[in-house]
Each structure stands twice: as structure tokens, then as C-alpha cells.
Design a protein around this motif. Structure first.
Motif, PDB file in Angstrom:
ATOM      1  N   MET A  29       0.839  -1.190   0.000  1.00 53.76           N
ATOM      2  CA  MET A  29       0.000   0.000   0.000  1.00 53.76           C
ATOM      3  C   MET A  29       0.879   1.247   0.000  1.00 53.76           C
ATOM      4  N   THR A  30       0.475   2.240  -0.792  1.00 59.50           N
ATOM      5  CA  THR A  30       1.166   3.524  -0.797  1.00 59.50           C
ATOM      6  C   THR A  30       0.488   4.439   0.218  1.00 59.50           C
ATOM      7  N   TYR A  31       1.251   4.928   1.185  1.00 58.57           N
ATOM      8  CA  TYR A  31       0.693   5.784   2.233  1.00 58.57           C
ATOM      9  C   TYR A  31       0.699   7.238   1.772  1.00 58.57           C
ATOM     10  N   ASP A  32      -0.220   8.023   2.362  1.00 56.47           N
ATOM     11  CA  ASP A  32      -0.223   9.448   2.034  1.00 56.47           C
ATOM     12  C   ASP A  32       0.920  10.153   2.764  1.00 56.47           C
ATOM     13  N   ALA A  33       1.113  11.425   2.459  1.00 63.71           N
ATOM     14  CA  ALA A  33       2.277  12.161   2.967  1.00 63.71           C
ATOM     15  C   ALA A  33       2.290  12.239   4.489  1.00 63.71           C
ATOM     16  N   ASP A  34       1.116  12.389   5.112  1.00 60.43           N
ATOM     17  CA  ASP A  34       1.061  12.490   6.573  1.00 60.43           C
ATOM     18  C   ASP A  34       1.530  11.203   7.237  1.00 60.43           C
ATOM     19  N   VAL A  35       1.086  10.073   6.699  1.00 60.78           N
ATOM     20  CA  VAL A  35       1.478   8.781   7.270  1.00 60.78           C
ATOM     21  C   VAL A  35       2.975   8.548   7.065  1.00 60.78           C
ATOM     22  N   GLU A  36       3.476   8.870   5.889  1.00 60.94           N
ATOM     23  CA  GLU A  36       4.906   8.698   5.610  1.00 60.94           C
ATOM     24  C   GLU A  36       5.753   9.569   6.529  1.00 60.94           C
ATOM     25  N   ALA A  37       5.327  10.815   6.750  1.00 62.27           N
ATOM     26  CA  ALA A  37       6.080  11.721   7.620  1.00 62.27           C
ATOM     27  C   ALA A  37       6.084  11.208   9.048  1.00 62.27           C
ATOM     28  N   LEU A  38       4.940  10.712   9.501  1.00 59.72           N
ATOM     29  CA  LEU A  38       4.855  10.174  10.858  1.00 59.72           C
ATOM     30  C   LEU A  38       5.748   8.955  11.007  1.00 59.72           C
ATOM     31  N   THR A  48      -6.838   4.540  12.221  1.00 61.58           N
ATOM     32  CA  THR A  48      -6.365   3.216  12.625  1.00 61.58           C
ATOM     33  C   THR A  48      -5.139   2.830  11.810  1.00 61.58           C
ATOM     34  N   LEU A  49      -5.142   3.177  10.525  1.00 61.30           N
ATOM     35  CA  LEU A  49      -3.996   2.856   9.677  1.00 61.30           C
ATOM     36  C   LEU A  49      -2.734   3.542  10.186  1.00 61.30           C
ATOM     37  N   ALA A  99      -7.237  -2.435   8.831  1.00 62.65           N
ATOM     38  CA  ALA A  99      -7.147  -1.070   9.348  1.00 62.65           C
ATOM     39  C   ALA A  99      -7.937  -0.111   8.465  1.00 62.65           C
ATOM     40  N   THR A 100      -7.829  -0.274   7.158  1.00 68.24           N
ATOM     41  CA  THR A 100      -8.551   0.590   6.227  1.00 68.24           C
ATOM     42  C   THR A 100     -10.059   0.398   6.353  1.00 68.24           C
ATOM     43  N   ARG A 101     -10.484  -0.836   6.508  1.00 68.42           N
ATOM     44  CA  ARG A 101     -11.918  -1.115   6.687  1.00 68.42           C
ATOM     45  C   ARG A 101     -12.433  -0.511   7.987  1.00 68.42           C
ATOM     46  N   HIS A 102     -11.628  -0.553   9.027  1.00 63.14           N
ATOM     47  CA  HIS A 102     -12.042   0.041  10.298  1.00 63.14           C
ATOM     48  C   HIS A 102     -12.165   1.549  10.175  1.00 63.14           C
ATOM     49  N   ASP A 103     -11.234   2.160   9.468  1.00 64.88           N
ATOM     50  CA  ASP A 103     -11.298   3.615   9.247  1.00 64.88           C
ATOM     51  C   ASP A 103     -12.528   3.999   8.428  1.00 64.88           C
ATOM     52  N   ALA A 104     -13.019   3.072   7.645  1.00 65.32           N
ATOM     53  CA  ALA A 104     -14.222   3.320   6.844  1.00 65.32           C
ATOM     54  C   ALA A 104     -15.494   3.086   7.645  1.00 65.32           C
ATOM     55  N   GLY A 105     -15.335   2.695   8.920  1.00 67.10           N
ATOM     56  CA  GLY A 105     -16.488   2.539   9.797  1.00 67.10           C
ATOM     57  C   GLY A 105     -16.921   1.115  10.051  1.00 67.10           C
ATOM     58  N   ALA A 148      -0.488  -7.134   4.093  1.00 64.17           N
ATOM     59  CA  ALA A 148      -1.668  -6.870   3.273  1.00 64.17           C
ATOM     60  C   ALA A 148      -2.950  -7.025   4.093  1.00 64.17           C
ATOM     61  N   TRP A 149      -3.019  -8.058   4.913  1.00 60.28           N
ATOM     62  CA  TRP A 149      -4.209  -8.302   5.728  1.00 60.28           C
ATOM     63  C   TRP A 149      -4.369  -7.207   6.782  1.00 60.28           C
ATOM     64  N   LEU A 150      -3.268  -6.853   7.412  1.00 61.36           N
ATOM     65  CA  LEU A 150      -3.295  -5.810   8.435  1.00 61.36           C
ATOM     66  C   LEU A 150      -3.775  -4.484   7.860  1.00 61.36           C
TER      67      LEU A 150
END
Length: 379
Positions: free
Chosen positions: A1-10, A64-65, A300-306, A294-296
Motif C-alpha cells: 500500500m502507498t501511504y499518504d504524505a502524513d502517514v509517511e512523515a509520521l 487506525t492505519l 485497518a482501512t476497513r475500520h477507518d471506513a467505519g 496486506a491483511w493488516l
């Protein structure tokens, strides 16, 4: 998965902190059986302790991600479950307070922990009741304006140093409906703590807690009386997801060390990396690591989607098993490739090999995870 800039910076900030302030000292802290309390303040100043907590309490809201990425990065860089178990024990101790505590209680108890001033722990497990939370026996009875607590808790991470303990107690009758949560100060009279020696996690304090007539203000109960069981179950889901992320990071740490070793180590005139059997071991490690990642990330993405469906809960339980099995397998293969060096204390693979089993037991043993999964799926 490619993370957005905020996640990469963190993630980059987490890796730098872990590489500079933790990784060089892990072996020594393990041998000493502890690590400096000042590390909590350092982590807090960087904002690591507050990730995922309300801004009003001194935290930084996060997906969560983002939280699982932080856990994975810390684990891979430090290669020490003992450090992470204690440094981040608030991530299992504070969520029930945030979810159920009054605004006043949240400010009083949560904020000092996120500033690194206090250490928080969660105390559920007892000598005779682990994952079977509904059978716990530690009792709290109301006496005027105080709860009076008697009983024992076992295998409590940060149990020796905790200034704040989120405690599961029986305030009512038998079964799940009689369970409540109470926030207890670590210096409460009548509370005694005994250290437990362990196979791994040497620098993480683990304790047996004994409560003998401990008096705690009635206002320290979290939520309604009898609401503790549900809160504990919901807390477990987050704990298991973060443990899966940690297990992934530890598996990667074993891969990193093994790969570096086989590139340098020569046998019969050739580097080990040129041996087909070694390359195949590395390929098998990578296969397990990438399937776990991949599973993790998907959960996490599904949880962030509610999503918080029975299917999602079941998959978290199964992921926890898959991730910790990956960690154990990679640690075993890493030690095998390092040979005698893998048996020497101080290598990453040796430490993670010792720590794999507690990851497979903590948060619910494999057998419990399977049973919870099949029940959620209606099988």
C-alpha cells in the motif's frame, strides 16, 4: 500500500526516534531488566504517546492505519517487545477511560499519561481467569463514597511502575453482567505488587497485583455499573490489531538481520546468500511478511471506513494468530541462518525468538482467537 504524505512523515519521525533513542540501548536495558522512566517523556514530547487520542486531552487524532503503521515501524526498528509493551501500555489502559470516563475524569487521568508524567496499565487477567473475563473474581463493594477492592491480578504489564491502573472488578453477580471498570491510583493503600520473572520482555516490568481492602473514590468507576465486560471486549480488538502490527515489525526485523548476515557470512568460500536453501528461506519469510502486511492494512482501512462487523472482529482474531505465527517462524528461520551467532544474546533474532511466545499468548491465546472467530462467523 502507498501511504499518504502524513502517514509517511509520521513513520519517518518514528523510525528516527526509535533508531536514535531506543535501538542502541535495547540490549543493555534487557540485561538491566528495565529502561529509564525518562523515555516516556521523550516519547511524549515527540507526540508518540498521544497518537490516536483526543486533542483536548493532549493527544493527536489519528486513523487506525496511522496507528498500526507506527506500531509496525517501532517494532521493526527497536526489535524489542519489552520496550514497546511498557512504553505503550497506556494504549490498553487509557481507551476505557476515554470511552467511559466523565470529561473531568478524562482530563484528570489521561492527560498526565500523554505528557509522559504518569504510566498507565490495564489489569484484567487473574491467576484463575485470563481470557475468560466473565469469570474474574476480584471484587469491589460500595462502602459510602468509596469502592473497597479485594483480589489479585496477574501478568500485568507496567504493573510495577504504573501510576494509574484501569482495573476490572466484580461489582455485581456472576457472569459478564457483574463486571465493572474502576480507575485505581498506583499508590492506593492496600495495593502490593510483586515482580514476575519472564522468558522474554526482560526490560518490561510485569507484576502480580494484590488488592487488600483498597479504597477508591466512587467517582472513579468508568461508565455504568456492569458495563465493564463490553468495554473490555471492545478494547481487546484494538489491542489485537496493534499486536498484529507489532508482530509484523518484529518479523521484518528478523528478516533484516538475517539478510544482512547471509550477505556477509561466507562458508566454503561463498557468501551464504549464494546457497539456494538460504535464498528459499528468505523467500518464505518474505511471503509470510507480505501476506501479514496486506491483511493488516486491509483491516485497518476497513475500520477507518467505519466497519466493526462480526466479520471484521473475526478477521482481527485470525490476523492476530497469522501475524504472531509469522513472527515466530521468521525468528526461528533467522536464528537458524545466523547459526551460533543467533544463539548469542544481543542479536535481534535471539531476542525476538524469546519474545514470540508471549505475543502468541497475550491478548488471547491462539485457541481463544480461533474460537472467537468461529463464533463471530456463526460457524
Amino acid at each position: 500500500m502507498t501511504y499518504d504524505a502524513d502517514v509517511e512523515a509520521l513513520r519517518d519521525a518514528v523510525v528516527r526516534f526509535a533508531a536514535e533513542r531506543i535501538a542502541p540501548f535495547v540490549a543493555g536495558w534487557d540485561e538491566a531488566g528495565s529502561f529509564p522512566r525518562s523515555l516516556y517523556r521523550e516519547a511524549a514530547e515527540l507526540g508518540l504517546l498521544g497518537i490516536g487520542y483526543p486533542e483536548a486531552l493532549g493527544g493527536t487524532p489519528a486513523t487506525t492505519l496511522m496507528r498500526v503503521v507506527v506500531a509496525q515501524a517501532m517494532s521493526r526498528t527497536t526489535a524489542s517487545g519489552g520496550i514497546l509493551a511498557s512504553l505503550f501500555s497506556h494504549n490498553i489502559g487509557l481507551p476505557p477511560i476515554v470511552a467511559l470516563g466523565s470529561p473531568e475524569l478524562q482530563r484528570e487521568l489521561v492527560s498526565p499519561v500523554l505528557r509522559g508524567e504518569h504510566i498507565a496499565a490495564l489489569a484484567i487477567t487473574e491467576p484463575g481467569a485470563g481470557s475468560d473475563v466473565a469469570s474474574l473474581r476480584t471484587r469491589a463493594r460500595l462502602d459510602g463514597e468509596h469502592w473497597v477492592i479485594d483480589g489479585e491480578k496477574a501478568y500485568i504489564t507496567s504493573g510495577l511502575r504504573a501510576d494509574l491502573i484501569t482495573l476490572a472488578v466484580r461489582t455485581g453477580g456472576p457472569g459478564a453482567a457483574g463486571i465493572s471498570l474502576i480507575a485505581v491510583d498506583g499508590d492506593t493503600p492496600g495495593l502490593t505488587r510483586t515482580p514476575l520473572e519472564k522468558m522474554g520482555w526482560w526490560c518490561s516490568d510485569t507484576a502480580l497485583l494484590h488488592f487488600d481492602g483498597c479504597r477508591v473514590p466512587a467517582r472513579r468507576r468508568l461508565g455504568d455499573e456492569g458495563s465493564g465486560f463490553r468495554a473490555i471486549m471492545e478494547n481487546f480488538n484494538g489491542e489485537r490489531l496493534l499486536m498484529s502490527a507489532g508482530a509484523l515489525g518484529f518479523a521484518e526485523a528478523c528478516f533484516d538481520e538475517a539478510l544482512d548476515w547471509v550477505r556477509q557470512r561466507k562458508t566454503f568460500g561463498k557468501p551464504l546468500i549464494e546457497r539456494q536453501v538460504v535464498r528459499h528461506k528468505l523467500a518464505d519469510m518474505r511471503m509470510r511478511i507480505e501476506s501479514t502486511r496486506a491483511w493488516l492494512e486491509a483491516l485497518a482501512t476497513r475500520h477507518d471506513a467505519g466497519e466493526h462487523s462480526p466479520q471484521w472482529v473475526a478477521e482481527v482474531c485470525l490476523l492476530k494468530n497469522h501475524a504472531t505465527q509469522t513472527m515466530q517462524w521468521c525468528a526461528d528461520q533467522g536464528v537458524q541462518m545466523l547459526g551460533a551467532m543467533g544463539f548469542v544474546r544481543g542479536t535481534r533474532c535471539e531476542r525476538i525468538y524469546r519474545e514470540a511466545k508471549v505475543m502468541m499468548i497475550g491478548g488471547g491465546a491462539e485457541e481463544i482467537m480461533k474460537e472467537l472467530a468461529v463464533r463471530q462467523l456463526g460457524l
